[in-house]
Design an enzyme around this catalytic site. Structure first.
Site, PDB file in Angstrom:
ATOM      1  N   SER A 102       0.858  -1.129  -0.080  1.00 55.01           N
ATOM      2  CA  SER A 102      -0.037   0.078  -0.236  1.00 55.01           C
ATOM      3  C   SER A 102       0.797   1.351  -0.012  1.00 55.01           C
ATOM      4  O   SER A 102       1.457   1.445   1.061  1.00 55.01           O
ATOM      5  CB  SER A 102      -0.999   0.009   1.242  1.00 55.01           C
ATOM      6  OG  SER A 102      -1.886   0.979   1.246  1.00 55.01           O
ATOM      7  N   SER A 103       0.894   2.227  -1.091  1.00 57.01           N
ATOM      8  CA  SER A 103       1.889   3.003  -1.297  1.00 57.01           C
ATOM      9  C   SER A 103       1.571   4.193  -0.292  1.00 57.01           C
ATOM     10  O   SER A 103       0.757   4.274   0.390  1.00 57.01           O
ATOM     11  CB  SER A 103       1.506   3.748  -2.737  1.00 57.01           C
ATOM     12  OG  SER A 103       1.741   2.813  -3.715  1.00 57.01           O
ATOM     13  N   GLN A 104       2.493   5.067  -0.017  1.00 57.38           N
ATOM     14  CA  GLN A 104       2.720   5.849   1.075  1.00 57.38           C
ATOM     15  C   GLN A 104       1.613   6.947   0.579  1.00 57.38           C
ATOM     16  O   GLN A 104       1.343   7.484  -0.460  1.00 57.38           O
ATOM     17  CB  GLN A 104       4.025   6.853   0.992  1.00 57.38           C
ATOM     18  CG  GLN A 104       4.116   7.982   1.869  1.00 57.38           C
ATOM     19  CD  GLN A 104       5.374   8.994   1.739  1.00 57.38           C
ATOM     20  OE1 GLN A 104       6.174   8.375   1.060  1.00 57.38           O
ATOM     21  NE2 GLN A 104       5.717   9.531   2.728  1.00 57.38           N
ATOM     22  N   PRO A 105       0.721   7.351   1.367  1.00 52.88           N
ATOM     23  CA  PRO A 105      -0.624   8.002   1.117  1.00 52.88           C
ATOM     24  C   PRO A 105      -0.203   9.422   0.732  1.00 52.88           C
ATOM     25  O   PRO A 105      -0.748   9.913  -0.310  1.00 52.88           O
ATOM     26  CB  PRO A 105      -1.112   8.401   2.620  1.00 52.88           C
ATOM     27  CG  PRO A 105      -0.873   6.989   3.447  1.00 52.88           C
ATOM     28  CD  PRO A 105       0.629   6.700   2.851  1.00 52.88           C
TER      29      PRO A 105
END
Length: 329
Positions: A102-105
């Site tokens: 889950s990519s960095q927000p």
């Protein structure tokens, strides 16, 4: 290629952890992202914890799994703290290798800002991941206009389940992301959450005139404007970006032997960007000479052109003296 989400019960309430989401939104906005109020609303209302029911923390002994239903309240607290921290999270590991994350927000927010999405746009996402990005897009333009595709059936099914639990049912397709999803096009916007070695031509063929494509290339983000099915051009953003490679497509070129290059250059983020971008064409020592000659150029000075004759990266101008092919032609 599309598939309907399996029934997993009613969507779960989003009120849980609303305070944590609000704090994350404030942090991302303070860093300069989420300029569009519509994206700010999406990040504030789409619950990340439903898309990351567990994640893996890498340590000296390998990966440690943290999950939201752990009987140990301290471990549950660590899970929640990670979910709503502005950091990338490993979400799928196999044989010690990271397969999905889950990519960095804040990076996701910057990418969505740069995608320039407008009401009514049809969007294709390459790399389903946890499904959170597809949920944010669905919140913005409507689930019926969003398609996300992943090569791994298990990743796609997990994303589909997460999306349904959060109340979203966009099209989740299983297939090679380099081939897009032609049955759902044409698309006004295409966004990739995996690194590509060059620009897949099917993406241009499935784009409407004037479409925008945003994809990780080398260690940066290229933003292309599509003129037609055979031509697109654009520049890199200033933002560094490190994503897992696109699976199913061609392998990324590997920089040739770098022996003799100074450590200061090899440890420099901007030089590594140029080294990777030019790996199929330039000798590493030639890349270093160019880097010094041009004053250690930043990512935004580079661009990419895709045409019927081939595709190439360039420095400053597409027709300038510094250009090299990306696809071997």
């Amino acid at each position: 290629m599309g598939a309907h989400a399996e029934y997993v019960g009613p969507a779960e309430p989003v009120e849980q952890y609303a305070g944590e989401r609000a704090e994350l939104v404030r942090e991302i906005a303070a860093a300069g992202a989420l300029k569009d109020p519509a994206w700010r609303a999406a990040f504030g209302e789409v619950p990340r914890h439903l898309f990351v029911p567990y994640w893996f923390r890498h340590g000296p002994g390998g990966y440690e799994r943290l999950w939201g239903e752990d009987p140990d309240p301290r471990r549950r607290e660590r899970w929640l703290k990670g979910v709503y921290a502005d950091t990338a999270l490993a979400t799928r590991v196999r044989d010690g290798l990271l397969l999905s994350s889950s990519s960095q927000p804040s990076l996701m927010a910057r990418m969505l800002d740069e995608l320039e999405v407008r009401d009514g746009h049809r969007v294709l996402e390459i790399g389903a991941g946890t499904g959170w990005n597809a949920a944010l897009l669905s919140h913005r333009v409507g689930e019926e206009r969003v398609t996300t595709v992943d090569l791994d059936p298990e990743i796609a099914e997990t994303a589909r389940t997460h999306l349904a639990r959060a109340g979203f049912r966009p099209t989740v397709a299983v297939g090679d992301g380099a081939r897009g999803c032609p049955g759902r096009g044409p698309y006004d916007r295409i966004i990739a959450t995996c690194t590509v070695p060059s620009m897949p031509r099917e993406w241009l063929r499935q784009s409407s005139p004037g479409a925008r494509i945003l994809a990780p290339l080398s260690t940066g983000l290229i933003a292309l404007r599509v003129r037609d099915a055979g031509y697109a051009e654009g520049r890199f953003l200033s933002t560094p970006a490190y994503f897992v490679p696109l699976r199913g497509g061609t392998a990324a070129p590997v920089p040739r032997y770098t022996g003799g290059l100074p450590r200061s250059a090899l440890e420099n983020d901007l030089f590594r960007f140029l080294l990777t971008l030019s790996a199929s064409s330039l000798d590493p020592h030639e890349a270093l000479a160019l880097w010094h000659l041009e004053g250690q150029p930043r990512r935004e000075r580079f661009g990419v052109t895709v045409s019927a004759e081939g595709q190439w990266a360039w420095l400053d101008e597409a027709a300038g003296p510094y250009a090299w092919p990306l696809d071997g032609r």
